[in-house]
Design a protein around this motif. Structure first.
Motif, PDB file in Angstrom:
ATOM      1  N   ALA A  58     -47.709  34.618 -30.537  1.00 27.36           N
ATOM      2  CA  ALA A  58     -46.811  33.822 -29.709  1.00 27.36           C
ATOM      3  C   ALA A  58     -47.545  33.318 -28.470  1.00 27.36           C
ATOM      4  CB  ALA A  58     -45.596  34.645 -29.301  1.00 27.36           C
ATOM      5  N   ASN A  59     -48.430  34.132 -27.946  1.00 26.72           N
ATOM      6  CA  ASN A  59     -49.177  33.793 -26.728  1.00 26.72           C
ATOM      7  C   ASN A  59     -50.679  33.846 -26.933  1.00 26.72           C
ATOM      8  OD1 ASN A  59     -46.844  33.989 -24.553  1.00 26.72           O
ATOM      9  ND2 ASN A  59     -46.622  35.729 -25.935  1.00 26.72           N
ATOM     10  N   ILE A  80     -39.380  33.255 -28.799  1.00 25.99           N
ATOM     11  CA  ILE A  80     -40.094  32.020 -29.088  1.00 25.99           C
ATOM     12  C   ILE A  80     -39.701  31.481 -30.461  1.00 25.99           C
ATOM     13  CG2 ILE A  80     -42.116  33.159 -30.113  1.00 25.99           C
ATOM     14  CD1 ILE A  80     -43.846  31.053 -28.645  1.00 25.99           C
ATOM     15  N   GLU A  81     -39.217  32.351 -31.311  1.00 23.97           N
ATOM     16  CA  GLU A  81     -38.833  31.933 -32.658  1.00 23.97           C
ATOM     17  C   GLU A  81     -37.524  31.131 -32.623  1.00 23.97           C
ATOM     18  OE1 GLU A  81     -39.485  35.133 -31.876  1.00 23.97           O
ATOM     19  OE2 GLU A  81     -40.898  36.002 -33.330  1.00 23.97           O
ATOM     20  N   ARG A 120     -44.419  34.341 -23.401  1.00 24.87           N
ATOM     21  CA  ARG A 120     -43.170  34.085 -24.120  1.00 24.87           C
ATOM     22  C   ARG A 120     -42.980  35.196 -25.143  1.00 24.87           C
ATOM     23  NH1 ARG A 120     -44.190  28.033 -25.925  1.00 24.87           N
ATOM     24  NH2 ARG A 120     -42.014  28.060 -26.616  1.00 24.87           N
ATOM     25  N   ASP A 122     -41.910  37.168 -28.347  1.00 20.91           N
ATOM     26  CA  ASP A 122     -41.532  36.971 -29.749  1.00 20.91           C
ATOM     27  C   ASP A 122     -40.700  38.174 -30.201  1.00 20.91           C
ATOM     28  OD1 ASP A 122     -43.254  39.044 -30.464  1.00 20.91           O
ATOM     29  OD2 ASP A 122     -44.683  37.766 -31.530  1.00 20.91           O
TER      30      ASP A 122
ATOM     31  N   ASN B  14     -46.015  26.199 -33.962  1.00 24.95           N
ATOM     32  CA  ASN B  14     -44.956  27.198 -33.827  1.00 24.95           C
ATOM     33  C   ASN B  14     -44.454  27.325 -32.402  1.00 24.95           C
ATOM     34  OD1 ASN B  14     -44.996  27.855 -36.533  1.00 24.95           O
ATOM     35  ND2 ASN B  14     -46.350  29.617 -36.283  1.00 24.95           N
ATOM     36  N   ARG B  15     -45.270  26.946 -31.417  1.00 22.47           N
ATOM     37  CA  ARG B  15     -44.894  27.231 -30.029  1.00 22.47           C
ATOM     38  C   ARG B  15     -44.770  25.998 -29.150  1.00 22.47           C
ATOM     39  NH1 ARG B  15     -48.647  28.330 -26.232  1.00 22.47           N
ATOM     40  NH2 ARG B  15     -47.768  30.296 -25.690  1.00 22.47           N
ATOM     41  N   ASP B  16     -45.049  24.825 -29.674  1.00 25.35           N
ATOM     42  CA  ASP B  16     -45.075  23.615 -28.854  1.00 25.35           C
ATOM     43  C   ASP B  16     -44.000  22.646 -29.350  1.00 25.35           C
ATOM     44  OD1 ASP B  16     -45.592  21.157 -27.694  1.00 25.35           O
ATOM     45  OD2 ASP B  16     -47.768  21.420 -27.729  1.00 25.35           O
TER      46      ASP B  16
END
Lengths: 272, 108
Positions: A58-59, A80-81, A120, A122, B14-16
């Protein structure tokens, strides 16, 4: 003040995202165990909760992957999902950068932890928070051990990270709780998702409950991969919690729940 | 042209949120900055989840790309299994399949 609470729990996204597909006879006692952990955690009146997770890209990514990281932000967002996929509403979680900084400075005396002013969450943190802090009341400091992108930090360094966290918690005036999240054996997000090595899980948890450091650190990654899958690498977070707490553990719930893709675990460890 | 590049694309996707929108509206343009082989480009654009799995994309990245593409969990698992049947064993990474191509473990 000190470390005032320590526990471990599963964080698999299926626990919330595929809840209706699990056998209620297993799912409901799991949820109840999370509830018991929530009550014990809040009864400890923590000023902040450190969640040591094994985040899933995620990061942190292979362009610059820290073995260890701690958050140092005013606040954090998650999940984040896709919220429909995880079935956890998005929230902003309160951080405490001043406390983070003091903890990080102490941890750095023995472990070269990375810090992050953006983070962020997850499912690795959001699933536990969904159960342990449903009203979003706690101040959270996220921690991470890279358990996803090899090469991975050795288990003895995960132990050292836990020791450093304990030393840091004992050095600040605030009351700190620690929850480490991860899986034991599992093969998540593969066609083998749902495969669980129950004997291996129980053996690991027995070592964890007994605070048997040598036994916990005796696994090679090759053995873990063979017997417990790539998900088994996440034992690093549980090992860090044991190193921080130093006491005997109590398993409040363990059961393999294949649709959740992991042997679901809720446990606490006395602070010694 | 590497597992790293394709993983990086999917990690960023997935994150943007802006990249997600760009991928939805003009996918070929959105992935142009990434050095992908023709096989990798095809796997992303189709999307061929099974081929991405066989190429070695980490499942923790791939499952979110599948969800982004609207692929339900059981379908996701089956597409990976079908990918191994069609393209052969996983070529790289740590997410190789242990069970047989026609086995079912959970959630299929």
């Amino acid at each position: 003040m000190s470390l005032v609470f320590s526990g471990i729990c599963s964080h698999a996204p299926g626990i919330t995202g595929r809840a209706e597909r699990a056998d209620p006879a297993l799912r409901d006692p799991l949820y109840k165990a999370f509830g018991g952990m929530r009550d014990a955690l809040h009864a400890a009146r923590p000023d902040a909760l450190i969640v040591v997770a094994a985040e899933h890209f995620a990061n942190f990514f292979m362009n610059n992957m820290p073995a260890y990281a701690l958050g140092m932000a005013e606040n954090y967002d998650g999940p984040i999902e896709d919220v429909e996929w995880l079935r956890i509403p998005r929230r902003t979680v309160r951080g405490n950068p001043d406390l983070s900084r003091r903890l990080i400075v102490e941890v750095q005396q023995s472990v070269d932890v990375a810090y992050a002013e953006e983070w962020r969450f997850d499912h690795g943190i959001m699933v536990p928070l969904h159960f342990l802090d449903p009203d979003n009341r706690l101040t959270i400091i996220p921690g991470n051990i890279n358990c996803q992108g090899p090469p991975l930090t050795p288990l003895r360094r995960a132990w050292a990270f836990g020791e450093a966290l304990r030393r840091a918690c004992d050095a600040v005036p605030e009351r700190i709780a620690l929850v480490a999240t991860g899986g034991i054996s599992h093969w998540p997000a593969t066609p083998d998702s749902g495969m669980i090595n129950v004997d291996w899980d129980k053996d690991f948890l027995d070592r964890w409950v007994r605070q048997d450091k040598d036994a916990m650190l005796s696994y090679t990654d090759a053995e873990t991969y063979r017997d417990a899958g790539q998900g088994g690498f996440e034992i690093r977070t549980f090992i860090a919690a044991a190193a921080a707490a130093r006491g005997q553990g109590t398993i409040h719930f363990y059961a393999p729940i294949p649709i959740f893709a992991v042997g679901c675990t809720v446990a606490t460890m006395e602070i010694a | 042209m590497s597992l790293y590049q394709i993983s990086k694309l999917l990690f960023q996707l997935n994150r943007d949120e802006a990249l997600k929108r760009a991928f939805k509206s003009a996918p070929q343009d959105a992935i142009a900055p990434f050095e992908l082989s023709e096989e990798e480009r095809r796997a992303v654009l189709e999307p061929d989840i099974g081929l991405l799995y066989v190429l070695g994309v980490n499942g923790q990245i791939l499952m979110h790309f599948a969800a982004f593409c609207g692929i339900e969990w059981s379908d996701y698992l089956q597409r990976m299994r079908d990918g191994v049947k069609r393209h052969g064993p996983v070529r790289a990474g740590i997410y190789a399949m242990l069970s047989g191509v026609d086995e079912k473990v959970a959630g299929s």
